[in-house]
Design a protein around this motif. Structure first.
Motif, mmCIF file in Angstrom:
data_model
loop_
_atom_site.group_PDB
_atom_site.id
_atom_site.type_symbol
_atom_site.label_atom_id
_atom_site.label_comp_id
_atom_site.label_asym_id
_atom_site.label_seq_id
_atom_site.Cartn_x
_atom_site.Cartn_y
_atom_site.Cartn_z
ATOM 1 N N LEU A 84 -7.056 -8.884 7.086
ATOM 2 C CA LEU A 84 -7.571 -8.878 5.725
ATOM 3 C C LEU A 84 -7.574 -7.476 5.119
ATOM 4 O O LEU A 84 -7.255 -7.303 3.933
ATOM 5 C CB LEU A 84 -8.992 -9.452 5.703
ATOM 6 N N LEU A 85 -7.913 -6.469 5.916
ATOM 7 C CA LEU A 85 -8.111 -5.127 5.355
ATOM 8 C C LEU A 85 -6.838 -4.281 5.336
ATOM 9 O O LEU A 85 -6.664 -3.447 4.435
ATOM 10 C CB LEU A 85 -9.206 -4.393 6.129
ATOM 11 N N ASP A 86 -5.943 -4.469 6.302
ATOM 12 C CA ASP A 86 -4.734 -3.634 6.354
ATOM 13 C C ASP A 86 -3.920 -3.658 5.055
ATOM 14 O O ASP A 86 -3.407 -2.610 4.625
ATOM 15 C CB ASP A 86 -3.845 -4.058 7.524
ATOM 16 N N PRO A 87 -3.760 -4.815 4.393
ATOM 17 C CA PRO A 87 -2.943 -4.823 3.170
ATOM 18 C C PRO A 87 -3.521 -3.994 2.027
ATOM 19 O O PRO A 87 -2.811 -3.713 1.055
ATOM 20 C CB PRO A 87 -2.886 -6.311 2.797
ATOM 21 N N THR A 88 -4.799 -3.597 2.136
ATOM 22 C CA THR A 88 -5.409 -2.805 1.059
ATOM 23 C C THR A 88 -5.048 -1.326 1.142
ATOM 24 O O THR A 88 -5.305 -0.571 0.197
ATOM 25 C CB THR A 88 -6.946 -2.931 1.096
ATOM 26 N N VAL A 89 -4.469 -0.903 2.257
ATOM 27 C CA VAL A 89 -4.217 0.531 2.452
ATOM 28 C C VAL A 89 -3.199 1.060 1.441
ATOM 29 O O VAL A 89 -3.324 2.202 0.971
ATOM 30 C CB VAL A 89 -3.756 0.792 3.903
ATOM 31 N N GLU A 90 -2.224 0.258 1.070
ATOM 32 C CA GLU A 90 -1.237 0.729 0.099
ATOM 33 C C GLU A 90 -1.915 1.078 -1.224
ATOM 34 O O GLU A 90 -1.605 2.110 -1.840
ATOM 35 C CB GLU A 90 -0.149 -0.315 -0.126
ATOM 36 N N LEU A 91 -2.838 0.241 -1.674
ATOM 37 C CA LEU A 91 -3.590 0.540 -2.892
ATOM 38 C C LEU A 91 -4.412 1.809 -2.721
ATOM 39 O O LEU A 91 -4.423 2.682 -3.598
ATOM 40 C CB LEU A 91 -4.504 -0.631 -3.247
ATOM 41 N N SER A 92 -5.099 1.931 -1.594
ATOM 42 C CA SER A 92 -5.938 3.105 -1.377
ATOM 43 C C SER A 92 -5.116 4.384 -1.364
ATOM 44 O O SER A 92 -5.477 5.388 -1.994
ATOM 45 C CB SER A 92 -6.715 2.955 -0.062
ATOM 46 N N ARG A 93 -4.001 4.350 -0.669
ATOM 47 C CA ARG A 93 -3.166 5.554 -0.618
ATOM 48 C C ARG A 93 -2.598 5.903 -1.990
ATOM 49 O O ARG A 93 -2.384 7.084 -2.302
ATOM 50 C CB ARG A 93 -2.052 5.375 0.410
ATOM 51 N N HIS A 94 -2.369 4.881 -2.787
ATOM 52 C CA HIS A 94 -1.910 5.142 -4.155
ATOM 53 C C HIS A 94 -3.017 5.813 -4.964
ATOM 54 O O HIS A 94 -2.781 6.844 -5.619
ATOM 55 C CB HIS A 94 -1.483 3.839 -4.824
ATOM 56 N N LEU A 95 -4.231 5.262 -4.924
ATOM 57 C CA LEU A 95 -5.326 5.835 -5.709
ATOM 58 C C LEU A 95 -5.644 7.255 -5.278
ATOM 59 O O LEU A 95 -5.999 8.102 -6.107
ATOM 60 C CB LEU A 95 -6.577 4.967 -5.581
ATOM 61 N N PHE A 96 -5.527 7.527 -3.982
ATOM 62 C CA PHE A 96 -5.918 8.823 -3.432
ATOM 63 C C PHE A 96 -4.744 9.786 -3.261
ATOM 64 O O PHE A 96 -4.887 10.790 -2.589
ATOM 65 C CB PHE A 96 -6.629 8.618 -2.091
ATOM 66 N N GLN A 97 -3.616 9.494 -3.867
ATOM 67 C CA GLN A 97 -2.483 10.404 -3.734
ATOM 68 C C GLN A 97 -2.799 11.733 -4.424
ATOM 69 O O GLN A 97 -3.639 11.795 -5.324
ATOM 70 C CB GLN A 97 -1.229 9.769 -4.327
ATOM 71 N N PRO A 98 -2.150 12.814 -4.007
ATOM 72 C CA PRO A 98 -2.437 14.128 -4.613
ATOM 73 C C PRO A 98 -2.156 14.124 -6.120
ATOM 74 O O PRO A 98 -1.221 13.452 -6.566
ATOM 75 C CB PRO A 98 -1.485 15.058 -3.875
ATOM 76 N N PRO A 99 -2.961 14.883 -6.890
ATOM 77 C CA PRO A 99 -4.184 15.571 -6.472
ATOM 78 C C PRO A 99 -5.303 14.570 -6.197
ATOM 79 O O PRO A 99 -5.754 13.860 -7.097
ATOM 80 C CB PRO A 99 -4.531 16.492 -7.645
ATOM 81 N N THR A 100 -5.729 14.519 -4.928
ATOM 82 C CA THR A 100 -6.613 13.472 -4.435
ATOM 83 C C THR A 100 -7.922 13.392 -5.206
ATOM 84 O O THR A 100 -8.481 12.294 -5.383
ATOM 85 C CB THR A 100 -6.884 13.707 -2.936
ATOM 86 N N ARG A 101 -8.428 14.517 -5.683
ATOM 87 C CA ARG A 101 -9.736 14.523 -6.335
ATOM 88 C C ARG A 101 -9.772 13.659 -7.594
ATOM 89 O O ARG A 101 -10.856 13.310 -8.080
ATOM 90 C CB ARG A 101 -10.149 15.953 -6.684
ATOM 91 N N PHE A 102 -8.605 13.255 -8.119
ATOM 92 C CA PHE A 102 -8.586 12.424 -9.314
ATOM 93 C C PHE A 102 -8.517 10.927 -8.993
ATOM 94 O O PHE A 102 -8.226 10.117 -9.874
ATOM 95 C CB PHE A 102 -7.423 12.834 -10.221
ATOM 96 N N TYR A 103 -8.822 10.558 -7.757
ATOM 97 C CA TYR A 103 -8.822 9.139 -7.398
ATOM 98 C C TYR A 103 -9.826 8.341 -8.223
ATOM 99 O O TYR A 103 -9.676 7.130 -8.418
ATOM 100 C CB TYR A 103 -9.115 8.956 -5.902
ATOM 101 N N LYS A 104 -10.865 9.019 -8.722
ATOM 102 C CA LYS A 104 -11.913 8.310 -9.474
ATOM 103 C C LYS A 104 -11.349 7.596 -10.698
ATOM 104 O O LYS A 104 -11.882 6.572 -11.122
ATOM 105 C CB LYS A 104 -13.016 9.265 -9.932
ATOM 106 N N THR A 105 -10.275 8.130 -11.263
ATOM 107 C CA THR A 105 -9.700 7.500 -12.455
ATOM 108 C C THR A 105 -9.214 6.095 -12.134
ATOM 109 O O THR A 105 -9.487 5.145 -12.876
ATOM 110 C CB THR A 105 -8.551 8.365 -13.003
ATOM 111 N N GLY A 106 -8.519 5.934 -11.024
ATOM 112 C CA GLY A 106 -8.071 4.607 -10.626
ATOM 113 C C GLY A 106 -9.218 3.690 -10.265
ATOM 114 O O GLY A 106 -9.186 2.478 -10.550
ATOM 115 N N VAL A 107 -10.252 4.242 -9.642
ATOM 116 C CA VAL A 107 -11.427 3.446 -9.286
ATOM 117 C C VAL A 107 -12.080 2.856 -10.533
ATOM 118 O O VAL A 107 -12.425 1.670 -10.582
ATOM 119 C CB VAL A 107 -12.428 4.325 -8.497
ATOM 120 N N VAL A 108 -12.257 3.683 -11.560
ATOM 121 C CA VAL A 108 -12.891 3.199 -12.789
ATOM 122 C C VAL A 108 -11.979 2.229 -13.533
ATOM 123 O O VAL A 108 -12.436 1.224 -14.096
ATOM 124 C CB VAL A 108 -13.310 4.381 -13.677
ATOM 125 N N LEU A 109 -10.678 2.502 -13.538
ATOM 126 C CA LEU A 109 -9.742 1.543 -14.138
ATOM 127 C C LEU A 109 -9.922 0.155 -13.533
ATOM 128 O O LEU A 109 -10.025 -0.849 -14.250
ATOM 129 C CB LEU A 109 -8.304 2.014 -13.925
#
Length: 385
Positions: free
Chosen positions: A300-325
């Motif tokens: 169940l959880l492994d398929p979510t990693v692609e999304l997470s790595r996308h949101l947290f791609q460099p510059p990583t500190r801006f991952y919050k934008t995808g989270v709020v979207l």
């Protein structure tokens, strides 16, 4: 319904949204792991602010999102990096957030831990005594609310410290003062460049030794450590060296399924920003793990990693934008506005890909609403939908 999504090549391509979401039920606390989701703040979209203004927060929507996380059994890690500490949310706003969320946690029986830092120091570089006093002020506030304290990495300490002993002294003082065991947070420079060389060295092996020295000197005051270095091997090696009774909370948004699942020598608990958008799915996965079904958890959880790595791609500190979207697209808030104007921190192709990946996972309770909102965002950028 078909949406035309922009790619990194500048071309539009058709995408057909998922017809049905995954369905998740609410539930209580987990039995096999302690799991916190770091939570974002919801901005007030009607406030007349500038990027340099104090944050204007929609408190009702912000607390409603925390109730959503608690309803699925997740703990809330409050006033952390995900809440834009030091990136739009100042100490005054963070203090109010801590007070309100801690009171809400008491009212609903939710688990909460809150970030303790030094971000009230906004002037010239501070000396170590001033840094220590700033930490003490925030620690006192968190303890007064009844929340657990998370001692966050400090930009001011990174600037003031000259040797590893400076870190040992400051953290030792705080741990002796803490009334209850705390979580120590090691946030890597990929999340905040000002933290490069934390613990007194840019060499991670040397820094790890200092970190472990601090824990070994006060094991009764350390509930656990949160590691956000995006290095699974280093986290595993570190958690194997922890004193008995000190937990490892993974903050690795690239490798969390394998770290939480663990191996024959142990596992990590979790304190993750990606569990903000993944909340119900992540909770369902941990409930499966509670039954001893590691394979089901990973399935169940492994398929979510692609999304997470996308949101947290460099510059990583801006991952919050995808989270709020994703919170907006999921109907958890009524707008895509962030404190400090950080909704502009990611490109349209990045946001479009985040939508596509989240929709493919079935994260949106109402796929039609998500698609309609995504179309409205695309139209603002001039995409004819």
């Amino acid at each position: 319904m078909t949406i035309r999504l922009p790619g990194t090549d500048g071309q539009l391509r058709p995408y057909t949204p998922r017809a049905e979401p995954l369905r998740f039920t609410e539930g209580g606390a987990f039995t096999s792991r302690t799991v916190f989701s770091a939570a974002h703040v919801v901005a007030d979209p009607y406030a007349d602010t500038s990027p340099d203004s104090p944050a204007a927060v929609d408190w009702d929507a912000t607390l409603a999102f925390r109730r959503h996380l608690w309803s699925h059994g997740l703990g809330v890690a409050e006033a952390m990096d995900t809440a834009q500490r030091g990136m739009g949310l100042d100490w005054a706003g963070a203090a109010e957030l801590i007070r309100r969320s801690a009171a809400e946690a008491k009212a609903v029986g939710g688990k909460i831990a809150c970030g303790v830092g030094t971000d009230q120091l906004t002037g010239p570089a501070a000396d170590l005594a001033t840094v220590r006093a700033a930490y003490e002020e925030q620690l006192a506030l968190v303890e007064e609310t009844g929340a657990q304290a998370i001692l966050m990495a400090s930009r001011a300490l990174a600037a003031a410290a000259r040797t590893p002993d400076d870190y040992r002294d400051v953290y030792g003082h705080l741990l002796r003062q803490a009334s209850e065991p705390v979580v120590l947070h090691w946030l890597g420079p990929m999340f905040d460049p000002a933290l490069d060389g934390y613990w007194g060295s840019a060499d991670l092996d040397t820094a790890t030794a200092v970190f472990l020295d601090v824990i070994a000197a006060h094991p009764d005051k350390v509930d656990g450590i949160k590691i956000s270095l995006l290095d699974a091997g280093r986290e595993i090696a570190l958690r194997r060296r922890l004193p008995d009774g000190v937990r490892c909370y993974t903050g690795d948004d690239f490798n969390y399924p394998e770290l939480i699942a663990g191996d024959e020598r142990g596992f990590s608990h979790a304190l993750l920003g990606i569990f903000d958008p993944l909340g119900p799915l992540a909770a369902e996965a941990v409930r499966i793990l509670d039954t001893g079904d590691t394979d089901g958890f990973r399935k169940l959880l492994d398929p979510t990693v692609e999304l997470s790595r996308h949101l947290f791609q460099p510059p990583t500190r801006f991952y919050k934008t995808g989270v709020v979207l994703l919170a907006w697209l999921a109907g958890r808030q009524t707008h895509f506005t962030m404190v400090g104007g950080l909704q502009s921190a990611r490109s349209l192709p990045h946001l479009a890909r985040a939508y596509e990946l989240a929709d493919g996972l079935g994260l949106f309770p109402d796929p039609d609403l998500a698609a309609t909102r995504m179309k409205s965002l695309l139209s603002v950028y001039g995409v004819e939908v």
